[in-house]
Design a protein around this motif. Structure first.
Motif, PDB file in Angstrom:
ATOM      1  N   ALA A 194       0.834  -1.210   0.000  1.00  0.00           N
ATOM      2  CA  ALA A 194       0.000   0.000   0.000  1.00  0.00           C
ATOM      3  C   ALA A 194       0.863   1.252   0.000  1.00  0.00           C
ATOM      4  N   ALA A 195       1.904   1.274   0.825  1.00  0.00           N
ATOM      5  CA  ALA A 195       2.777   2.443   0.882  1.00  0.00           C
ATOM      6  C   ALA A 195       3.509   2.655  -0.443  1.00  0.00           C
ATOM      7  N   ALA A 196       3.873   1.571  -1.111  1.00  0.00           N
ATOM      8  CA  ALA A 196       4.567   1.670  -2.391  1.00  0.00           C
ATOM      9  C   ALA A 196       3.640   2.195  -3.482  1.00  0.00           C
ATOM     10  N   ARG A 197       2.386   1.807  -3.450  1.00  0.00           N
ATOM     11  CA  ARG A 197       1.428   2.308  -4.450  1.00  0.00           C
ATOM     12  C   ARG A 197       1.139   3.783  -4.268  1.00  0.00           C
ATOM     13  N   HIS A 198       0.999   4.213  -3.031  1.00  0.00           N
ATOM     14  CA  HIS A 198       0.632   5.607  -2.773  1.00  0.00           C
ATOM     15  C   HIS A 198       1.845   6.525  -2.614  1.00  0.00           C
ATOM     16  N   LEU A 199       3.015   5.926  -2.325  1.00  0.00           N
ATOM     17  CA  LEU A 199       4.206   6.703  -1.958  1.00  0.00           C
ATOM     18  C   LEU A 199       3.853   7.712  -0.878  1.00  0.00           C
ATOM     19  N   SER A 200       3.077   7.228   0.081  1.00  0.00           N
ATOM     20  CA  SER A 200       2.631   8.066   1.201  1.00  0.00           C
ATOM     21  C   SER A 200       2.179   7.150   2.319  1.00  0.00           C
ATOM     22  N   PHE A 201       2.779   7.331   3.505  1.00  0.00           N
ATOM     23  CA  PHE A 201       2.334   6.558   4.653  1.00  0.00           C
ATOM     24  C   PHE A 201       0.924   6.975   5.065  1.00  0.00           C
ATOM     25  N   THR A 202       0.602   8.243   4.888  1.00  0.00           N
ATOM     26  CA  THR A 202      -0.714   8.736   5.284  1.00  0.00           C
ATOM     27  C   THR A 202      -1.815   8.126   4.428  1.00  0.00           C
ATOM     28  N   ARG A 203      -1.624   8.136   3.088  1.00  0.00           N
ATOM     29  CA  ARG A 203      -2.652   7.569   2.211  1.00  0.00           C
ATOM     30  C   ARG A 203      -2.726   6.050   2.360  1.00  0.00           C
ATOM     31  N   PHE A 232      12.329   2.487   1.651  1.00  0.00           N
ATOM     32  CA  PHE A 232      11.912   3.834   1.271  1.00  0.00           C
ATOM     33  C   PHE A 232      12.945   4.846   1.724  1.00  0.00           C
ATOM     34  N   ARG A 233      13.015   5.942   1.013  1.00  0.00           N
ATOM     35  CA  ARG A 233      13.801   7.091   1.471  1.00  0.00           C
ATOM     36  C   ARG A 233      12.962   8.347   1.304  1.00  0.00           C
ATOM     37  N   ARG A 234      13.176   9.289   2.176  1.00  0.00           N
ATOM     38  CA  ARG A 234      12.482  10.568   2.092  1.00  0.00           C
ATOM     39  C   ARG A 234      13.355  11.566   1.344  1.00  0.00           C
ATOM     40  N   THR A 235      12.769  12.282   0.395  1.00  0.00           N
ATOM     41  CA  THR A 235      13.465  13.301  -0.370  1.00  0.00           C
ATOM     42  C   THR A 235      12.696  14.612  -0.255  1.00  0.00           C
ATOM     43  N   SER A 236      13.237  15.651  -0.852  1.00  0.00           N
ATOM     44  CA  SER A 236      12.555  16.953  -0.830  1.00  0.00           C
ATOM     45  C   SER A 236      11.224  16.893  -1.572  1.00  0.00           C
ATOM     46  N   LYS A 237      11.071  15.909  -2.468  1.00  0.00           N
ATOM     47  CA  LYS A 237       9.828  15.758  -3.229  1.00  0.00           C
ATOM     48  C   LYS A 237       8.847  14.797  -2.563  1.00  0.00           C
ATOM     49  N   GLY A 238       9.271  14.161  -1.475  1.00  0.00           N
ATOM     50  CA  GLY A 238       8.392  13.228  -0.779  1.00  0.00           C
ATOM     51  C   GLY A 238       9.022  11.857  -0.652  1.00  0.00           C
ATOM     52  N   LEU A 239       8.180  10.857  -0.517  1.00  0.00           N
ATOM     53  CA  LEU A 239       8.637   9.483  -0.306  1.00  0.00           C
ATOM     54  C   LEU A 239       8.943   8.817  -1.646  1.00  0.00           C
ATOM     55  N   GLU A 240      10.053   8.060  -1.700  1.00  0.00           N
ATOM     56  CA  GLU A 240      10.346   7.292  -2.907  1.00  0.00           C
ATOM     57  C   GLU A 240      10.930   5.942  -2.532  1.00  0.00           C
ATOM     58  N   LEU A 241      10.756   4.991  -3.443  1.00  0.00           N
ATOM     59  CA  LEU A 241      11.264   3.640  -3.228  1.00  0.00           C
ATOM     60  C   LEU A 241      12.753   3.568  -3.540  1.00  0.00           C
ATOM     61  N   THR A 242      13.467   2.779  -2.761  1.00  0.00           N
ATOM     62  CA  THR A 242      14.860   2.472  -3.090  1.00  0.00           C
ATOM     63  C   THR A 242      14.876   1.376  -4.159  1.00  0.00           C
ATOM     64  N   PRO A 243      16.009   1.146  -4.811  1.00  0.00           N
ATOM     65  CA  PRO A 243      16.085   0.033  -5.767  1.00  0.00           C
ATOM     66  C   PRO A 243      15.689  -1.303  -5.146  1.00  0.00           C
ATOM     67  N   GLU A 244      16.092  -1.493  -3.858  1.00  0.00           N
ATOM     68  CA  GLU A 244      15.708  -2.737  -3.171  1.00  0.00           C
ATOM     69  C   GLU A 244      14.193  -2.783  -2.959  1.00  0.00           C
ATOM     70  N   GLY A 245      13.595  -1.624  -2.685  1.00  0.00           N
ATOM     71  CA  GLY A 245      12.155  -1.561  -2.494  1.00  0.00           C
ATOM     72  C   GLY A 245      11.386  -1.866  -3.758  1.00  0.00           C
ATOM     73  N   CYS A 246      11.962  -1.481  -4.913  1.00  0.00           N
ATOM     74  CA  CYS A 246      11.295  -1.738  -6.199  1.00  0.00           C
ATOM     75  C   CYS A 246      11.423  -3.196  -6.639  1.00  0.00           C
ATOM     76  N   ALA A 247      12.503  -3.851  -6.198  1.00  0.00           N
ATOM     77  CA  ALA A 247      12.886  -5.128  -6.788  1.00  0.00           C
ATOM     78  C   ALA A 247      11.814  -6.211  -6.687  1.00  0.00           C
ATOM     79  N   GLY A 248      11.128  -6.282  -5.557  1.00  0.00           N
ATOM     80  CA  GLY A 248      10.214  -7.403  -5.379  1.00  0.00           C
ATOM     81  C   GLY A 248       8.742  -7.072  -5.504  1.00  0.00           C
ATOM     82  N   LEU A 249       8.407  -5.854  -5.920  1.00  0.00           N
ATOM     83  CA  LEU A 249       7.007  -5.437  -5.900  1.00  0.00           C
ATOM     84  C   LEU A 249       6.121  -6.266  -6.823  1.00  0.00           C
ATOM     85  N   ASP A 250       6.568  -6.500  -8.057  1.00  0.00           N
ATOM     86  CA  ASP A 250       5.721  -7.229  -9.009  1.00  0.00           C
ATOM     87  C   ASP A 250       5.402  -8.630  -8.512  1.00  0.00           C
TER      88      ASP A 250
END
Length: 267
Positions: free
Chosen positions: A16-25, A53-71
């Protein structure tokens, strides 16, 4: 073979967090607090030994490790849902729970379900009037909604996306020049309605009572037109919204849903 213990709840939160890129949503979707989402993500990162996940000035984004297993993870959740549906199918193969607008059920769906019922002995329907009902809470198989597309669900358009202006053939009550509005009616410019209905069904009832003319989805009024209860004032035109049969992905894989869909598409 011993299976690896999987932190399924934390993985669901991660999806859910990966889809929304937001802990709140993600928290809103899962009906928990953002703090609970953060705790689950941190526990999962500790379990896996990676940063997701890492936090950036633009908000939350996935790390390469975070992206690797999503599918693969999402495919796994889909398989879980299919497994549960398969276990339930034996008891529910002849039962349908359908949410639909009252007026569309009366004018379009009910006659078709009657024909389907005649050819499918033992079939049982549970009809819910709230087409926006939650699929999980109401244990729905399918829902019918007047929308401009299926949104996050999978869907099939049941009828052409056309609308038409209608009124009763006689001039009962002197209401021939009166207009009936409803959310999404798309009345002509400059028209001041005498009635503001809350739904297409209320607008249809008002028109059938001779209270004025209105613009309605063509599938909703075809029966009344055939019975001579209403007449058209113009040719059908394209509409942004149509009646869609919608459901989450797993439902479309069940034999009973496929059977009903095939029938409705041919009816």
């Amino acid at each position: 073979m011993k299976r690896t213990h999987l932190p399924l709840n934390a993985l669901r939160v991660y999806d859910a967090a990966a889809r929304h890129l937001s802990f709140t949503r993600a928290a809103d979707e899962l009906a928990v607090t953002p703090a609970a989402v953060g705790q689950q993500i941190r526990a999962l990162e500790d379990h896996l030994g990676v940063v997701l996940f890492r936090r950036t000035s633009k908000g939350l984004e996935l790390t390469p490790e975070g992206c690797a297993g999503l599918d693969a993870l999402r495919e796994g959740f889909l398989r879980f849902e299919e497994s549960v549906a398969a276990m339930q199918a034996g008891q529910a193969s002849d039962r349908y729970t359908i949410a639909a607008p009252r007026e569309f059920y009366a004018e379009w769906l009910a006659p078709r379900l009657a024909t389907f019922q005649a050819g499918t002995p033992g079939v049982v329907y549970s009809i819910i009037a709230d087409e926006a009902a939650d699929f999980t809470e109401a244990n729905l198989d399918l829902a019918i909604r007047l929308v401009d597309g299926p949104g996050d669900l999978e869907g099939v358009q049941l009828a052409p996306s056309q609308r038409v202006t209608v009124e009763r053939p006689d001039d009962a009550g002197g209401a021939r020049d009166a207009w009936i509005d409803w959310p999404g009616a798309a009345l002509p410019d400059g028209v001041l309605p005498c009635i503001k209905a809350g739904s297409p069904g209320q607008a249809l009832s008002s028109a059938l009572a001779g209270m004025g003319r209105t613009v309605l989805p063509l599938p909703l009024v075809e029966g009344a037109l055939e019975r001579g209860l209403l007449k058209t004032l113009d040719e059908p035109t394209e509409s942004r919204r149509a009646y869609w049969l919608v459901a989450p992905t797993p439902q479309w894989r069940s034999k009973k849903v496929k059977a009903l869909l095939a029938f409705l598409q041919d009816a």
